[in-house]
Design a protein around this motif. Structure first.
Motif: not given
Lengths: 725, 725
Positions: A332, A335, B169, B172, B661-662, B665-671, B673-675
């Motif tokens: 990823l 952010q 937001v 995040s 769902y949105v 998709k928009k935020f979850y992965r940055s929580f 994993d570390t961007a």
């Protein structure tokens, strides 16, 4: 279908196969045909006939196919083809191992019972043939003989798991070895970056991308290439290339006329209007030269404009080593997950440029919309066909296209048309279906051709299994028993299960037709041969045109694999109910392996390489077929009133789902991503990053000149060229 | 519950709150209590009273809570606490914005209708209170007034989406900023490697790990630390530490006796047997000294043996920069996905060491098994309680524990026990539940405490919503209408919907009790205060024991967040049916914000930091509550026979799922994993890798000596110490 007509159909198919094979041995030895039968070898710069002599044994191709190793296939046709052969031999293995137990056990058990006779004496008005005595239908309800069939169901399932597991491990190693190979693969040094946010004020897109990646990868980032909207420049480029081809053609015609006619030759002419059919007549060579002169500066100008002004929010980033690229593609970056999405770069030749710019959420929406359309297509595919059929009835045709009236009114034409119009509509629709599915897959926003082919193959699989297999089975039953439908079991599973035996001979014939005629045509390449010779004689004047005429294309996984899948689905579903299907399946996959081995080594040229990414899909679809088999067997044992023992089948579908789940967990990610231990293998030599970079420049934008000063806008500067000098 | 008893209960709760708050203002100003009311400040080395004076306004804590910034919270209590406050203020915002519209609109609309009166005159035997006039139940069936309620449902939903989006937001950004912070966080330089395959012949585990990572990361890999089975060494270490504490205690007692009694003092004695209660009487100080002398070399020997022989198939790998570690944690390393799995390293303090060795597929199986057990617990939680109640009836108790008989037979004791035993069983079970869920979460094989807390919090949320909210609502209705059950709507949704109004006052009281008494106790810390003073007086002799007595622990997200979730679920579900709930919810979250702000700044000490990874769970659970609200509203409008307009509510749950769902998709992965753009921020100074490495050595294995020669077996050599010298 009774037994004699079944044998007749089988015999005819076999005869056609023999004729086609003889044709192949005769035709393939004529030197003028070598470009049709050995294009892959010719393109690789090899001698068409391995030994150098044409006076060999006419069945040498069989020996060659058997003696070729997997590595030969990989060398000649790539990993994807080798993986396809793993699939063929796995399917073959499943059927052979199943047949070894099922045929000697189930056939005698079925043949010595007499349910069929009993039903006959009971005055049931169904027709029974000799084949029916060998089917599970000949077992009486709740007979202890059914235990043998229950055991057979387990045997087939276990054999399938075992061989699929072995194959998955094998393919995984194949893929790893191919990715580890020391040769330079540009796509291993690049990543595709999509959804780049708007560039900040005062920064060009290129500066934005470069500074972003430089700050994250100060040591391994090489440079970037911003993707541009090439629609306009491609149009001009293709026009220009077209004129160049036409010019070469006209010059070849002029040269030819010098030899055959007057010594000063006859200068060819062309008309300037639509398709060269109307308009002013001009000298072709002069006309094309003029056009080329006119378009060349226009192309250069458009190139510059494209690079400067038509940059899009996506780019390729290049890294100086494979681990950095492989790891970047999996990490990823931003952010906000829907910006700066990074994925593995496709091979340059399989990039679908127009899809690259499609944004994150739009891609997701497109996927759902396409799935919805495909589901509708699969479920209601009869409706468009019906509409087309209705439109193409003669009366409608006469109304729509009145100028056809005089022809259509001839009575002979009328009879033929009335008989065949709906069938033609069906055939046209079915022929167009793969193209439609491919267009739909591309509309999902998929960035590479290989991925689109996989997506198409999946859609086509569901279409064939649902419409051809289940459709034919249920359709025939529903049609036959329209009146006695109330007596039929209510659930779809039991209905399907009880419909299967009635259609056994239909599918036996279907499979036989597919391997005898299908593989006969495949091997003999009659159609491409005729087309090639026609083109050669009447159209092609230049070498390039000739090559275009014989270029063989690739194996066509998008339709080939679903076709094979349909056969394995049929073979599995009938394996216990009608074990006679097994030899047919064995011949299909055996013959297929042999014929396609020849074609892969000598004919087809792969158009992309995905390093076996098709396999996980093949694996899960074979399991889907197996689950269908297990569920119908559960239904059929229910129909046979095999009391509570039927429930002994319940663990099987659960086991299948578990198998797929474990495979998915253990293997899948190494197919969607590149494992770092694989990417970290040393290369044979330090890669020339400039070559890697240049391989991603689309032909319409590439420049023959060595300097790339006009790439400065979209392509980033060489940052440390010193380290590769 | 009628109106007056509702008011009584409200008044009582309020009174308790006032008393507890006064107690707090009085007690917190006494210097002897400062360790109870300001432990977080004391541990951070700050002055308990900011101004340095205790003679301040007794309500200064309110001013301080309001004036504290988010940054203050992060500094004092970490990002997780700040994220918890974002949740509190978002919940508060949702209720305030909803209330601003709903209260002035819906209350008059409901109050001016007369469905309740009409039903009363119809002789319905239900009881109605004054509150019922303000509920949606007072609207007649299919009245046009229901449009206002329909609109209100939409308003609440839209407000929720809007505020949750803003909060997501914000969180995040909070997370990104915390991860970007220039301070040294050891876990940002490490990854956890699990499922290491058996070491090849002739290679130690350490060499295997080192050579694997060195070949993939030749430049950024620092060194590795193989995880060992520390069970044995931990046992000895804890024993030793226990003796050291006891020795200190004994010495303190001896010193104390010198001051108070004879000048030569009284040497304390202890018994060597079980719990110091039986066995030979010995001199404590000598005895403990002896034990320590005996155990110290044993610990050293066990340390060496552990490091050499008890290495497990998992390790920590350390990298010299944050991007390399963040990217490694997200990348696939081995071609076989279930080997060499790499994930982000947890903070050293929150590692669950015993879980690290659990293998890939075992982790998955454990997860499913635990989910299954939790589902059973949630669905059938009455059964164990029933069993316990049955076992704890007096007669059974007498049988099982006959020695209790004389006590139990006293009539006063008997009465009390008979009345309370089942309730006590329920309370004990409910009190044990979080511990049980935590143990189950840890049994999943989760490697960090933070993750286990999140998992527990999720399980507890489902438990409370299903059993407390839905259970109470449906239970009450089913009990009341056991006879007229046939007249009730059939589906669970309509049943739930029609049951809601009847329980409105119950939940109003429940929420009021929760905030007045709950937050009163929270703020005044009466229970910890009493325990502290008791311990201080009777048990603690040394400084360390005293500190142990006042250490406050953390906020306890595992149970606190589900508790708040229950309140927001109740508030949302009743917001339209009984808008009166909104002010109660507002007070709950407002008061909660205020009280906990004080506690976060001054009392609780976070035991781990997950940088806001709790938020995605909070977000989806608020949406789950919202969907429950929307579905029950759909059911309730159906009960109100609001004809086809009810179907206007169908888009709402779909919209909620889309929203989740949105967000996902928009935020979850940055929580999860570390961007990399976050990890690539420059650090304040070049990290001392030796410090990073040493922070991961568990205390039982760490050595005071600077040399790490006995780590050579499990810990890899420093490979390029020069570059950090």
């Amino acid at each position: 279908m009774d037994f004699s007509s079944f044998l007749t159909s089988l015999g005819t198919s076999f005869l056609i196969f023999i004729v086609l094979m003889l044709l192949f041995t005769w035709l393939s030895r004529r030197p003028g045909n070598s470009v049709v039968y050995y294009p892959n070898r010719i393109l690789k710069g090899l001698d068409p006939w391995e030994g150098g002599s044409r006076s060999r044994n006419p069945f040498d191709w069989i020996r060659e196919a058997f003696s070729s190793s997997e590595q030969d296939v990989i060398n000649m046709s790539g990993v994807d083809t080798a993986v396809y052969f793993v699939f063929l031999s796995t399917a073959l293995g499943i059927l052979v191992l199943s047949g070894l137990i099922l045929l000697p056990v189930l056939l005698p058990v079925a043949a010595t019972d007499d349910n069929v006779k009993a039903q006959k004496t009971n005055g049931s008005n169904q027709t029974f043939s000799e084949i029916d005595n060998l089917l599970m239908g000949n077992i009486k309800d709740d007979s202890p003989r059914l235990w043998a069939f229950l055991f057979a169901t387990y045997w087939v399932s276990l054999v399938t798991y075992f061989l699929l597991w072995k194959a998955y491990v094998h393919v995984s190693v194949l893929r790893a070895n191919a990715l580890m190979a020391p040769g330079l693969k540009p796509e291993q040094f690049a990543v595709l970056v999509r959804d780049i946010p708007p560039a900040p004020e005062g920064q060009t897109r290129k500066e934005q991308v470069d500074s972003y990646f430089k700050s994250i990868y100060p040591e391994t980032f090489y440079r970037s290439m911003v993707v541009t909207n090439n629609k306009e420049v491609n149009k001009i480029y293709e026009k220009l290339e077209g004129y160049k081809k036409k010019l070469a053609h006209a010059e070849a015609v002029y040269d030819g006329s010098k030899k055959t006619g007057k010594p000063e030759g006859l200068r060819p002419t062309t008309k300037t209007g639509l398709l060269g059919l109307v308009g002013k007549k001009v000298d072709s060579i002069e006309h094309y030269n003029e056009k080329i002169k006119e378009l060349t500066p226009k192309l250069e100008a458009e190139k510059k404009a494209t690079l400067r002004e038509k940059q899009q929010a996506c780019a390729f980033a290049f890294f100086t080593n494979r681990v950095a690229a492989a790891s970047a593609a999996q990490s990823l970056h931003a952010q906000m997950v829907d910006t700066w999405t990074v994925m593995e770069a496709p091979e340059p030749r399989q990039i679908i440029w127009s899809n690259l710019k499609i944004k994150y959420f739009q891609r997701i929406i497109r996927q759902y919309v396409v799935s919805f359309i495909v589901a509708l297509t699969i479920l209601f595919y009869m409706i468009p066909i019906g509409l087309i059929s209705a439109l193409t009835t003669l009366d409608n045709l006469k109304k729509l296209l009145p100028f056809l009236k005089p022809i259509v009114d001839i009575s002979a034409v009328k009879t033929v048309l009335e008989a065949y119009l709906p069938q033609i509509a069906l055939i046209v629709f079915l022929a167009l279906l793969p193209k439609l599915l491919m267009a739909l897959s591309k509309a999902e926003g998929i960035p590479s051709v290989g991925h689109a082919v996989r997506a198409t193959s999946g859609k086509y699989f569901y279409f064939t299994v649902l419409n051809v297999f289940i459709g034919v089975t249920l359709g025939a039953t529903l049609f036959k028993t329209l009146k006695s439908i109330e007596n039929k079991p209510n659930s779809i599973v039991s209905l399907l299960a009880s419909s299967l035996p009635g259609n056994a001979t239909f599918f036996l014939t279907f499979v036989a037709l597919k391997f005898f005629v299908g593989y006969g045509l495949e091997l003999s390449r009659v159609v491409p041969l005729i087309i090639f010779h026609l083109k050669k004689k009447y159209l092609c004047k230049t070498e390039a045109e000739l090559k275009q005429a014989w270029l063989p294309g690739d194996l066509g996984y998008a339709t080939r694999i679903p076709g094979d899948m349909l056969v394995i689905t049929i073979a599995l579903c009938y394996s216990v109910i009608a074990p006679l299907i097994i030899p047919f399946g064995v011949v299909y996959f055996g013959l297929g392996w042999l014929v396609l081995r020849n074609q892969a080594l000598k004919v087809y040229v792969p158009s992309f390489e995905s390093y076996g990414r098709m396999w996980p899909h093949i694996n899960s679809r074979v399991i889907a077929a197996l689950v269908l088999f297990q569920v119908t067997m559960f239904g059929y044992f229910g129909v046979k009133k095999f009391s509570f023992c039927t429930f002994l089948l319940i663990p099987l579908p659960i086991l299948s789902l578990l198998f797929v789940y474990v495979c998915q967990k253990k293997f899948y990610r190494s197919f969607s991503d590149t494992a770092l231990e694989v990417a970290s293998r040393e290369l044979k030599e330090i890669p020339n990053m400039e070559t890697v970079f240049r391989s991603y420049i689309p032909p319409s934008l590439s420049s023959e000149k060595a300097d790339d000063d006009h790439f400065e806008d979209a392509l980033s500067q060489v940052s440390r060229i010193g380290s590769f000098a």
